[in-house]
Motif scaffolding. Structure first.
Motif, PDB file in Angstrom:
ATOM      1  N   ALA A 136      -5.220   2.592  47.843  1.00 27.26           N
ATOM      2  CA  ALA A 136      -5.682   1.755  46.659  1.00 27.26           C
ATOM      3  C   ALA A 136      -4.530   1.178  46.023  1.00 27.26           C
ATOM      4  CB  ALA A 136      -6.384   2.736  45.680  1.00 27.26           C
ATOM      5  N   LYS A 193      -4.518   7.496  47.274  1.00 28.80           N
ATOM      6  CA  LYS A 193      -3.479   6.621  46.420  1.00 28.80           C
ATOM      7  C   LYS A 193      -2.958   5.611  47.221  1.00 28.80           C
ATOM      8  CE  LYS A 193      -0.495   6.762  42.543  1.00 28.80           C
ATOM      9  NZ  LYS A 193       0.264   7.809  41.734  1.00 28.80           N
ATOM     10  N   ARG A 234      -9.963   1.008  40.555  1.00 31.28           N
ATOM     11  CA  ARG A 234      -8.997   1.699  40.456  1.00 31.28           C
ATOM     12  C   ARG A 234      -9.094   2.449  38.826  1.00 31.28           C
ATOM     13  NH1 ARG A 234      -3.478  -0.839  42.927  1.00 31.28           N
ATOM     14  NH2 ARG A 234      -3.945  -1.983  41.131  1.00 31.28           N
TER      15      ARG A 234
END
Length: 118
Positions: A85, A82, A95
């Motif tokens: 991104a 996470k 995403r």
């Protein structure tokens, strides 16, 4: 993993060549001519980011919905970090909400930043 993504597909969201690379790998045909059209076309695709970075480019699975992508990601445990991104760039258009997927098919909500070309 983000560095690998950027090396493969680029990070500059204002460079149409980076978007064209993604369009080709995501089998978007015809490849759009403008940044805005490329962003929208890429946003409508659902693909596992780990597969996109580590997998065979010819065998990338493209899912019909965020929900189907979520099921695959959970089953295979192929979660893109996470924190990798979190920033913008080209990666932003790919995403998805893996833990709480939206129902429906690839024409779901398009974020304002993607619509506006940001």
């Amino acid at each position: 993993m983000k560095q690998e993504f950027d090396a493969l597909y680029g990070s500059d969201e204002h460079d149409i060549n980076n978007w064209h690379k993604l369009c080709h790998i995501l089998r978007i045909d015809p490849v759009p001519n403008t940044l805005k059209e490329c962003r929208l076309a890429v946003f409508r695709k659902h693909v596992n980011l780990v597969d996109l970075v580590e997998g065979s480019r010819e065998d990338i699975q493209i899912f019909k919905s965020e929900k189907k992508l979520s099921e695959y990601t959970r089953r295979t445990e192929k979660f893109f970090p996470k924190e990798d991104a979190a920033d913008g760039g080209v990666l932003r258009a790919l995403r998805r909400h893996i833990l709480a997927p939206r129902d429906g098919h690839s024409k779901g909500r398009i974020s304002r930043s993607v619509k506006d070309g940001r």
